[in-house]
Scaffold this active site. Structure first.
Site, PDB file in Angstrom:
ATOM      1  CB  CYS A 211      -0.939  -0.004   1.194  1.00  0.00           C
ATOM      2  SG  CYS A 211      -0.105  -0.075   2.793  1.00  0.00           S
ATOM      3  CG  HIS A 471      -4.391   0.830   4.143  1.00  0.00           C
ATOM      4  ND1 HIS A 471      -3.787  -0.076   3.289  1.00  0.00           N
ATOM      5  CD2 HIS A 471      -5.335   1.461   3.399  1.00  0.00           C
ATOM      6  CE1 HIS A 471      -4.343   0.004   2.107  1.00  0.00           C
ATOM      7  NE2 HIS A 471      -5.281   0.937   2.155  1.00  0.00           N
TER       8      HIS A 471
END
Length: 1240
Positions: A211, A471
């Site tokens: 990510c 994230h």
């Protein structure tokens, strides 16, 4: 020709001619002069070593000439051959013997042998200065220049090097590089500068903790200047010759360009394999599949791209740092900071320049991005006596301050959210989509008048509480002016309000200046760098490219005049400020008048005129077509005539803002201005069309809740209670029931107090309804009944009043106690006769659903349900209970004066009497109940069919203890508040034990269990004088029902359906299950209990009146003895009983098709104790954990430990069972029965 190596062309013929000339006599004479100069410098005799030195020099020239001839010559197309090739070649060569009037040249060309020593001495003396100058040029030093011609040649040859290291021109100016690898004018800023159509771009697949990589690439691909440059590298993409050193897929620049094209051309998410495969090439310590920092990856990625670009040049390792800082990546992201250190003793100022590609802002003491900039560029004091001043030559105190010497085209900002320990600072930093850094630029007043405006183009966000977990996502601005959120493969539009409320980690701002053609270096960026010549030549440079460079500190007057001539027409009059006042941005180098006419297009001017007033009122920004633009009014305190433009546009008619055909394509910019500045102006209520990707619904609704709530019956709070919306008919019925019950109880002597309570409640309703309109307007018109919804906030007041009413009601005589019991049965009898044919099933279903949703919707459901039934609750409770309102209005208060209200029921199976075995036993007057038993039963035995809304039939064979409440304290509070609607008006109010006290609603069975375990095993029930096994039978029934495949939620639903008599299938199945379980439980169920269970099931299906009377009597009983502390204690024991019953019942069943956690515990205990080999293991599935011992040897040996481990597990299981209230005999029975079933 006196010069050995003159300015050479790059063709082979010219090189060969120069070589032949250098091998002739001219080379020999020149070499001899140089050799004599060297000998003179060294202090030796020139005549003794002239021959050998000449041979050595000649051999070196021949060797170098051969190398030049054998070298490969690359050709490159240039715009101006004289400036780009010949001017650069002059800096590579040193004049060995320049022309001078001192006679050296003539002597050198004259008698070579006759006047060697004299010429040598003179030449050596002059050559010393020349050598000194030459060495200064090569090594970067400076020396005194003697001749005017020498000065001229030195400046022409290496004026850049002399500027770089502090030439006498201006040591406080940014040095110039010798060579520019990529011109700054070639950078195209903005999406409009590209010939192609830019799409939103697809997402990127996460191939394993990537990510950080996906978000970084998305942020870079949505920077217009970088994307335009990557697309322009198509020629290099086809002829990339560095694939051998950078991998089989080409260089990193080619990989970036290919990945960008794939995101633009594909319709689905792409896999960034070209970048992911070069992760070790980008950074050696990054590991594939491991979480990394996005900012660290960005820095290494840009550095790898710079290195790949430098590898295109043959001698890239020999380039100095200033030349390396002219790559396209540095031209886009690079800038220079000016550091000024001022001595506090002598006021000496030391100025240095620092190259940067991103700004790291400290946010610990800042709440906004502007505050962080102020802290970064503010003057800070160095530690005392820690700075060594160049003027004082000692350590003194000093101050240091940064300023922008040259602002980058794309400004990268990283917020310092992570500490060295990996902790994250999660505070909210507010920022705007456009910022102005004019006040931080180190520029002249002329240049400072032009704002240094930046526009947010992309950002990287981090979701998580630590650097080591979380994230990353990205937000990018597209060509249409809308922002999109890129969460790996998911791409969705995001509103400007959400963008500004995001906890950003990395932000990219691009200069808010665009052009139609090639973008030149902007005037607003505060730079002093010119790509052609030094500051001395600023006047000619401005003449050739007037919009490219404006020297903020020009040394010549002509440069300042030229700069003023170029910029002054932009701020005179009400015309549009070209270059930044509209969407065209940068001006081309064609003159000020031509530029001003070029950007005066009617559509853009019309769009600006219709938005100028609104945008200026918000933040002084002037909109272009779908782009952020900044007006000069808010640039800094240095006002210019550009304010005249904003003031003139401020008085434009406001009706132009309402033209939808012009507002529609730029609505995203209006939202950005309005949302970021948080102003309550016309834009907030603008009804112009909005882009679907950037709605403003949330902000508008939040500001006008009080207006919209009255018009919209559906609100967010209502959706939390899904079953409440279907209760309008029930509310009407309850109101009718309330009136009927009040009329029936009118003859009661104690009705005066209930009437007073009702009047008080109505007054409170009016007051709290007004309060509700102010505080919670979304519930004003929930179902259109303002009266029933007016008591949303009076839970505490209702509790207080109910407690006071209950306490006053408890001071009655024994005669009033007997009258209260009579009143209960009479009122319930009249109620059932009247409402026998009413809608009973709808209320039951609603109540069941509400019982299931009590835990998750406690706050809203409690308030709304209580509001619906508060008015009816106060009066109906008083009429039903003759003054005892404990279960209706709030918590039950304990009092020794409470009447016993026993329930004696005569049914087909005999006379049943339920006694008590708790703290209030001494106060129960059972004799009074026995005296009134026959009369009461005769009165209520007439209605044969029945229960109106009694879905909690006490004799329903439901699971009383299987379903353990997830939040018993919340359930208890909801019960005490009296929030259930049907509970307070239905005949379930018998002797005080409400069926709603448990999730399954089996009130009588649960109460029997509770009373049975007060003595931990002593039986307190009598069924015609015989000890009852009802508690043990209930355990078996509950466990049998769960094992038969009914889940917890399904069991509750089936139980409610069976109790209410609405589902014949469920009732039949449950009855058969009851009979089977009764017959199979040899030690826990007798013949009498089995028949009783069957009769109870049959009685439930037929809704017998005795069942209803028993439920009513037990409801009344609960009102008499339920106080707060006792109820809390009972619930704690009840929960233990539930656990014990499930454990005991789970082992006495066949192989369950579902999952039971207690069965899992028992099975695990058997797995651990299986070494003795007493019985075979049992599994939920034939193939479930077939190799548990082999796959978990460590756990098996650790917890089992042979015989000792099994014994330890058995002891712990026995202790838990006994602590939960279970009996030892019952445990042995169920364990043995479970073993028999498993072995079978």
């Amino acid at each position: 020709m006196p010069v050995s190596l003159a300015v050479c062309e790059t063709t082979a013929n010219v090189v060969n001619a120069a070589l032949r000339e250098s091998l002739g006599s001219c080379v020999a004479r020149a070499a001899l002069s140089a050799d004599e100069a060297k000998t003179s410098n060294g202090g030796g005799d020139g005549s003794s070593t002239s021959g050998s030195s000449t041979d050595n020099l000649q051999s070196q020239i021949v060797a170098n000439a051969k190398r030049v001839l054998l070298a490969k010559i690359d050709y490159e197309e240039v715009d101006n051959y004289h400036e780009s090739v010949l001017a650069k070649l002059k800096s590579k060569y040193i004049v060995i013997k320049p022309d001078s009037n001192g006679g050296a040249a003539s002597n050198g060309n004259g008698n070579y042998n006759g006047s060697n020593k004299t010429n040598g001495k003179f030449g050596a003396g002059n050559g010393h200065d020349n050598n000194g100058n030459g060495n200064g040029i090569v090594n970067g030093g400076t020396s005194a220049l003697n001749g005017g011609n020498n000065r001229k040649q030195i400046v022409v040859v290496d004026h850049q090097s002399s500027n770089q290291h502090g030439s006498p021109s201006n040591p406080n100016e940014l040095p110039k590089p010798k060579r520019v690898l990529y011109q700054r004018e070639h950078i195209r800023i903005g999406w409009k500068q590209s010939e192609r159509k830019w799409q939103v771009g697809t997402g990127m697949l996460n191939v394993g903790n990537t990510c950080y990589l996906n978000s970084s690439l998305q942020a870079l691909f949505h920077i217009p200047s970088l994307a335009n440059w990557l697309v322009s590298e198509s020629a290099h993409l086809e002829n990339c010759n560095i694939s051998e050193s950078c991998g089989s897929n080409g260089c990193i620049i080619c990989a970036m360009a290919k990945t960008l094209q794939s995101t633009q051309s594909n319709q689905s998410a792409v896999r960034p394999f070209l970048i992911y495969s070069k992760l070790r090439q980008i950074c050696k310590h990054m590991v594939v599949g491991r979480q990394e920092d996005a900012h660290e990856f960005l820095r290494f990625l840009i550095e790898a791209m710079e290195k790949a670009y430098l590898m295109r040049f043959r001698n890239y390792k020999e380039l100095d740092q200033l030349v390396k800082e002219t790559t396209p990546l540095n031209q886009i992201f690079g800038g220079y900071l000016r550091s000024e250190v001022r001595c506090l003793s002598c006021n000496h100022v030391s100025i240095t320049f620092q190259h940067f590609q991103d700004l790291l802002l400290d946010i610990r003491k800042s709440d906004t991005l502007e505050d962080a900039f102020d802290g970064y560029f503010s003057r800070e004091r160095l530690e005392d006596m820690g700075y060594k001043c160049e003027g004082c030559k000692k350590k003194v105190s000093a101050t240091k301050q940064f300023s922008l010497e040259r602002a980058p085209i794309t400004l990268c900002i990283q917020l310092k959210r992570f500490s060295m320990m990996g902790n994250k600072l999660t505070k909210q930093i507010s920022f705007k989509p456009r910022i102005d850094l004019s006040r931080f630029a180190a520029r002249s007043p002329t240049a400072a008048a032009q704002p240094l405006s930046y526009r947010l183009v992309s950002m990287v966000t981090h979701l998580g509480v630590s650097q080591h977990c979380g994230h990353y996502t990205a937000i990018g601005l597209t060509e249409t002016g809308s922002y999109y959120n890129f969460d790996d493969s998911c791409v969705r539009p995001i509103a400007m309000q959400s963008v500004c409320n995001t906890n950003a980690y990395i932000m990219f701002y691009e200069l808010d200046v665009n052009g139609n053609g090639h973008v030149v270096a902007p005037k607003m960026n505060g730079m002093r760098l010119t790509t052609n010549g030094g500051q001395q030549h600023s006047s000619p440079v401005v003449a050739t490219a007037p919009a490219a460079v404006v020297s903020a500190t020009a040394t010549s007057t002509s440069a300042s005049v030229s700069a003023a001539a170029v910029t002054s027409p932009r701020f005179i009059g009400p015309q549009l400020p070209n270059g930044y006042g509209n969407s065209n941005g940068h001006a081309l180098g064609g003159g000020a008048a031509k530029t001003a006419i070029q950007f005066k297009t009617t559509p853009q001017k019309h769009q600006q005129q219709q938005q100028a007033q609104t945008q200026y009122q918000l933040n002084g920004h002037i909109n272009g077509a779908a782009k952020f633009q900044t007006g000069a009014a808010n640039a800094n305190a240095n006002k210019s005539s550009c304010n005249t433009l904003n003031n003139s546009k401020q008085h434009q008619p406001q009706q132009q803002q309402q033209q939808p055909q012009h507002i529609l394509p730029i609505s995203s910019d209006e939202e950005e201005d309005s949302d970021d500045d948080n102003d309550n102006d016309n834009v907030k209520t603008n009804k112009a069309p909005q882009l679907p990707s950037m709605p403003k619904m949330f902000e508008e609704s939040s500001e006008s809740v009080a207006l919209t709530a009255k018009l919209k019956p559906k609100t967010a709070l209502k959706s939390l209670v899904p079953y409440e919306s279907a209760s309008e008919e029930e509310e009407q019925q309850q109101q009718q029931q309330q009136q009927t019950l009040q009329q029936q109880a009118a003859t009661n002597s104690r009705k005066r107090r209930s009437g007073a309570d009702s009047s008080d409640t109505d007054d409170d309703d009016d007051e709290e309804q007004q309060q509700q309109q102010q505080q919670q307007p979304s519930l004003i018109l929930r179902n259109g009944h303002a009266k029933t919804n007016g008591n949303l906030l009076n839970s505490s007041s209702s509790k207080t009043k109910s407690a006071s009413n209950a306490s006053s009601a408890n001071v009655n005589s024994s005669k009033q106690k007997t009258d209260a019991i009579d009143e209960i049965f009479k009122s319930l009898n009249n109620y059932k006769n009247k409402h026998r044919n009413d809608h009973n099933h709808v209320d039951d279903d609603d109540d069941d659903d509400e019982d299931e949703d009590e835990d998750e919707d406690e706050a809203q459901a409690q308030a709304e349900k209580k509001t619906v039934t508060k008015s009816s609750s106060s009066s109906s409770s008083t009429s039903l209970t003759n003054g005892w309102q404990q279960s209706q209005n709030g918590k039950a208060t304990a009092s020794p004066k409470t009447p016993p209200s026993p329930a004696v029921i005569k049914t087909k199976t005999g006379i049943w009497q339920v006694t008590r075995n708790d703290e209030d036993d001494d106060e129960n007057v059972d004799g009074v109940a026995d005296a009134d038993d026959d009369d009461d039963n005769d009165e209520v035995a007439e209605p044969a069919v029945v229960t109106a809304k009694n879905h909690k039939n006490p004799f329903a064979a439901g699971k009383a203890t299987a379903t353990t409440d997830a939040n018993p304290s919340a359930k208890r509070q909801k019960l005490l508040n009296g929030s259930s609607k049907s509970q307070q008006t239905t005949p379930r109010i018998g002797n005080g034990y409400q069926g709603e006290s448990l999730p399954n609603g089996n009130a009588v069975v649960s109460e029997l269990l509770k009373q049975n375990h007060r003595g931990y095993g002593s039986s307190v029930l009598s069924w015609n004088g015989k000890a009852s096994e009802l508690d043990k039978e209930t355990f078996d029934l509950v466990c049998a029902k769960r094992i038969a495949g009914y889940g917890a939620a399904a069991a509750d639903e089936h139980c409610c359906d069976v109790n209410s008599g609405h589902s014949s299938n469920y009732g039949t199945n449950y009855k058969s299950l009851n009979n089977d379980m009764s017959s199979s439980s040899s030690s826990s169920s007798s013949t009498n209990s089995s028949s009783n269970s069957s009769s109870r099931s049959n009685g439930n299906s037929s809704n017998c009146p005795p069942c209803d009377l028993l439920a009513e009597a037990r409801e009344q009983r609960k009102r008499d003895d339920d106080d707060e502390e006792e109820n809390e204690m009972d619930r704690g024991r009840q929960r233990k009983i539930k656990s014990a019953s499930v454990k005991c019942g789970s082992g006495a069943t066949a192989a369950p098709p579902g999952y039971n956690p207690f069965q899992e515990y028992e099975s695990q205990k058997r797995w651990h104790s299986n070494k003795s080999g007493s019985y075979s293991r049992f599994y939920h599935h034939p193939n479930y954990r077939s190799n548990f011992q082999q796959r978990n040897k460590f756990k098996h040996n650790r917890f089992a430990g042979g015989g000792g481990g099994a014994k330890f597990q058995q002891q712990r299981a026995l202790q838990r069972h006994l602590a939960s209230g279970g009996g030892f005999t019952r445990r042995q029975h169920h364990q043995s029965s479970g073993q028999q079933q498993q072995q079978s």
